[in-house]
Design a protein around this motif. Structure first.
Motif, PDB file in Angstrom:
ATOM      1  N   PRO A  95     -11.024  19.624  -4.536  1.00 45.70           N
ATOM      2  CA  PRO A  95     -11.462  18.808  -3.404  1.00 45.70           C
ATOM      3  C   PRO A  95     -12.031  17.449  -3.760  1.00 45.70           C
ATOM      4  CG  PRO A  95     -13.098  20.489  -3.874  1.00 45.70           C
ATOM      5  CD  PRO A  95     -11.931  20.769  -4.769  1.00 45.70           C
ATOM      6  N   THR A  96     -12.341  17.211  -5.012  1.00 48.75           N
ATOM      7  CA  THR A  96     -12.933  15.926  -5.384  1.00 48.75           C
ATOM      8  C   THR A  96     -12.037  15.197  -6.376  1.00 48.75           C
ATOM      9  OG1 THR A  96     -14.201  16.880  -7.213  1.00 48.75           O
ATOM     10  CG2 THR A  96     -15.269  16.810  -5.039  1.00 48.75           C
ATOM     11  N   HIS A  97     -12.244  13.901  -6.467  1.00 47.15           N
ATOM     12  CA  HIS A  97     -11.519  13.090  -7.445  1.00 47.15           C
ATOM     13  C   HIS A  97     -12.415  11.943  -7.863  1.00 47.15           C
ATOM     14  CE1 HIS A  97     -10.928  10.006  -4.369  1.00 47.15           C
ATOM     15  NE2 HIS A  97     -10.440  10.938  -3.565  1.00 47.15           N
ATOM     16  N   ASP A  98     -12.089  11.353  -8.988  1.00 43.49           N
ATOM     17  CA  ASP A  98     -12.827  10.179  -9.418  1.00 43.49           C
ATOM     18  C   ASP A  98     -11.979   8.946  -9.119  1.00 43.49           C
ATOM     19  OD1 ASP A  98     -10.861  10.132 -11.401  1.00 43.49           O
ATOM     20  OD2 ASP A  98     -12.190  10.900 -12.958  1.00 43.49           O
ATOM     21  N   GLU A  99     -12.300   7.821  -9.749  1.00 42.17           N
ATOM     22  CA  GLU A  99     -11.581   6.581  -9.460  1.00 42.17           C
ATOM     23  C   GLU A  99     -10.149   6.606  -9.965  1.00 42.17           C
ATOM     24  OE1 GLU A  99     -14.234   3.914 -11.320  1.00 42.17           O
ATOM     25  OE2 GLU A  99     -15.485   3.643  -9.540  1.00 42.17           O
ATOM     26  N   ARG A 100      -9.825   7.556 -10.831  1.00 41.65           N
ATOM     27  CA  ARG A 100      -8.475   7.590 -11.383  1.00 41.65           C
ATOM     28  C   ARG A 100      -7.525   8.456 -10.558  1.00 41.65           C
ATOM     29  NH1 ARG A 100      -8.846   9.449 -17.422  1.00 41.65           N
ATOM     30  NH2 ARG A 100     -10.677  10.563 -16.677  1.00 41.65           N
ATOM     31  N   SER A 101      -7.959   9.659 -10.174  1.00 37.93           N
ATOM     32  CA  SER A 101      -6.967  10.562  -9.614  1.00 37.93           C
ATOM     33  C   SER A 101      -7.569  11.859  -9.110  1.00 37.93           C
ATOM     34  CB  SER A 101      -5.939  10.894 -10.702  1.00 37.93           C
ATOM     35  OG  SER A 101      -4.990  11.831 -10.272  1.00 37.93           O
ATOM     36  N   TRP A 102      -6.804  12.518  -8.230  1.00 34.95           N
ATOM     37  CA  TRP A 102      -7.050  13.920  -7.910  1.00 34.95           C
ATOM     38  C   TRP A 102      -6.760  14.739  -9.175  1.00 34.95           C
ATOM     39  CZ3 TRP A 102      -8.506  15.558  -2.977  1.00 34.95           C
ATOM     40  CH2 TRP A 102      -8.386  14.616  -1.946  1.00 34.95           C
ATOM     41  N   THR A 103      -7.471  15.860  -9.347  1.00 36.11           N
ATOM     42  CA  THR A 103      -7.314  16.685 -10.547  1.00 36.11           C
ATOM     43  C   THR A 103      -6.987  18.126 -10.169  1.00 36.11           C
ATOM     44  OG1 THR A 103      -9.700  17.095 -10.594  1.00 36.11           O
ATOM     45  CG2 THR A 103      -8.870  15.267 -11.933  1.00 36.11           C
ATOM     46  N   PHE A 104      -6.351  18.832 -11.093  1.00 35.71           N
ATOM     47  CA  PHE A 104      -5.945  20.214 -10.862  1.00 35.71           C
ATOM     48  C   PHE A 104      -7.010  21.186 -11.380  1.00 35.71           C
ATOM     49  CE2 PHE A 104      -1.960  17.802 -10.958  1.00 35.71           C
ATOM     50  CZ  PHE A 104      -1.375  18.231  -9.774  1.00 35.71           C
ATOM     51  N   ASP A 105      -8.241  20.953 -10.981  1.00 33.81           N
ATOM     52  CA  ASP A 105      -9.331  21.762 -11.521  1.00 33.81           C
ATOM     53  C   ASP A 105      -9.418  23.150 -10.900  1.00 33.81           C
ATOM     54  OD1 ASP A 105     -10.059  19.661  -9.546  1.00 33.81           O
ATOM     55  OD2 ASP A 105     -11.911  20.804  -9.374  1.00 33.81           O
ATOM     56  N   LEU A 106      -8.600  23.457  -9.901  1.00 28.07           N
ATOM     57  CA  LEU A 106      -8.565  24.809  -9.347  1.00 28.07           C
ATOM     58  C   LEU A 106      -7.696  25.741 -10.192  1.00 28.07           C
ATOM     59  CD1 LEU A 106      -8.071  24.034  -5.525  1.00 28.07           C
ATOM     60  CD2 LEU A 106     -10.219  24.440  -6.750  1.00 28.07           C
ATOM     61  N   ASP A 107      -6.826  25.168 -11.014  1.00 28.02           N
ATOM     62  CA  ASP A 107      -5.902  25.972 -11.814  1.00 28.02           C
ATOM     63  C   ASP A 107      -6.517  26.352 -13.156  1.00 28.02           C
ATOM     64  OD1 ASP A 107      -3.552  25.967 -10.089  1.00 28.02           O
ATOM     65  OD2 ASP A 107      -3.464  23.812 -10.488  1.00 28.02           O
TER      66      ASP A 107
END
Length: 330
Positions: A95-107
């Motif tokens: 659900p969160t991202h930084d200035e670079r990109s959405w991340t696949f941290d749920l996987d």
């Protein structure tokens, strides 16, 4: 920082063109990668062809979306309603991202299990090494090459219906009825400019005058919708269309986020009898409610928008059980 839930927080005010600029106001950047995925890579019957044409091919593409994002939520719903789960795979970012990109941290391991990426940005840079715009969801990515195909969200769902017809389930709804298309386009345009985007104009207004204008426009449209839904079950009549999908994703986030976080607070959705009943009707329809994750939605807005909510404190309410109460619209 540019917000990346379906587009940078800057740009145009119409899904298919038309600029909106105001002092201290909000501009949504609608300049997306304009490629289309069509039957046999043909020229599509509807809409512009400003980019490359890619052929419909089961198993070739992966929809990358985020449950938190209203624009990506559309694609998740339409893919499910049409029964395209077995021909278009889907990856979900956190659900969160930084200035670079959405991340696949749920996987597991923080990587998409098909693409192998930690960040959606990797798919964009794989195709466009110098890509400098917002990294947005939804995005269609070619699985074999790992390259972005398109992030042009209005056309992604449009083409799921018109171009992937050969792979729809037998009970797929007619989301774009021919006899209603002209009126539906007008309704969707108003829903987008005044409601979907209207809440953002309220939330990101840079001065009181801009905020008041955005607030007035939003509630004029909300009152119009309340009146329209008093005489019909769905926006276009007795059956669900894509117009309903596009409105639903904003309504689902209204009380949890937009009412307070974006200062769209004349009344809550729960205080508008027709819209609230309509929203619950859709929520309780297969393919809609199960795509809504209120925890991810609140985390996204209240954590990512640090300029609006510098503490990043995420509110505990409202309670989601009210969405399951009888809607009385059958």
């Amino acid at each position: 920082m540019a917000g990346q839930d379906g587009g940078q927080d800057g740009g145009q005010d119409s899904e298919q063109g038309g600029s909106y600029v105001e002092k201290g106001g909000f501009n949504r950047d609608m300049n997306y990668v304009p490629d289309r995925i069509t039957q046999d890579g043909r020229r599509p019957e509807h809409g512009p062809v400003e980019g490359e044409l890619w052929p419909v091919e089961p198993g070739r593409y992966r929809l990358v979306a985020a449950a938190a994002c209203p624009w990506a939520n559309r694609a998740i719903i339409v893919r499910g309603l049409l029964g395209l789960q077995d021909v278009i795979s889907m990856g979900l970012t956190g659900p969160t991202h930084d200035e670079r990109s959405w991340t696949f941290d749920l996987d597991e391991g923080g990587r998409d299990p098909v693409l192998g990426y930690e960040r959606l940005q990797e798919a964009y840079l794989k195709r466009f090494p110098d890509y400098s715009r917002g990294i947005t969801v939804p995005a269609m990515v070619e699985e074999s090459s790992g390259e972005l195909v398109t992030n042009d969200f209005p056309w992604i769902t449009h083409d799921f219906f018109h171009e992937w017809r050969d792979f729809h389930s037998a009970d797929a709804p007619d989301l774009w009825p021919t006899d209603l298309r002209e009126e539906m386009e007008e309704v969707m345009k108003r829903v987008f400019t005044e409601v979907n985007n209207g809440v953002y104009r309220c939330g990101f207004a840079g001065d009181q005058e801009s905020y008041q204008d955005a607030y007035d426009r939003l509630w004029t449209a909300m009152d119009w919708l309340e009146e329209r839904l008093a005489s019909r079950r769905f926006l276009m009549g007795d059956a669900i269309t894509e117009a309903d999908v596009r409105l639903f994703t904003t309504l689902a986030r209204f009380d949890a986020v937009y009412h307070g976080h974006f200062k769209a607070n004349r009344v809550k959705l729960t205080e508008m009898p027709q819209l609230w009943g309509y929203a619950r009707d859709l929520f309780q329809t297969a393919g809609f409610g199960e795509t809504i994750d209120f925890a991810q939605i609140k985390t996204h807005y209240y954590v990512v928008h640090k300029d609006i909510n510098p503490t990043q404190v995420v509110p505990a309410g409202p309670e989601p059980d009210v969405w399951l109460e009888p809607h009385g619209r059958g």
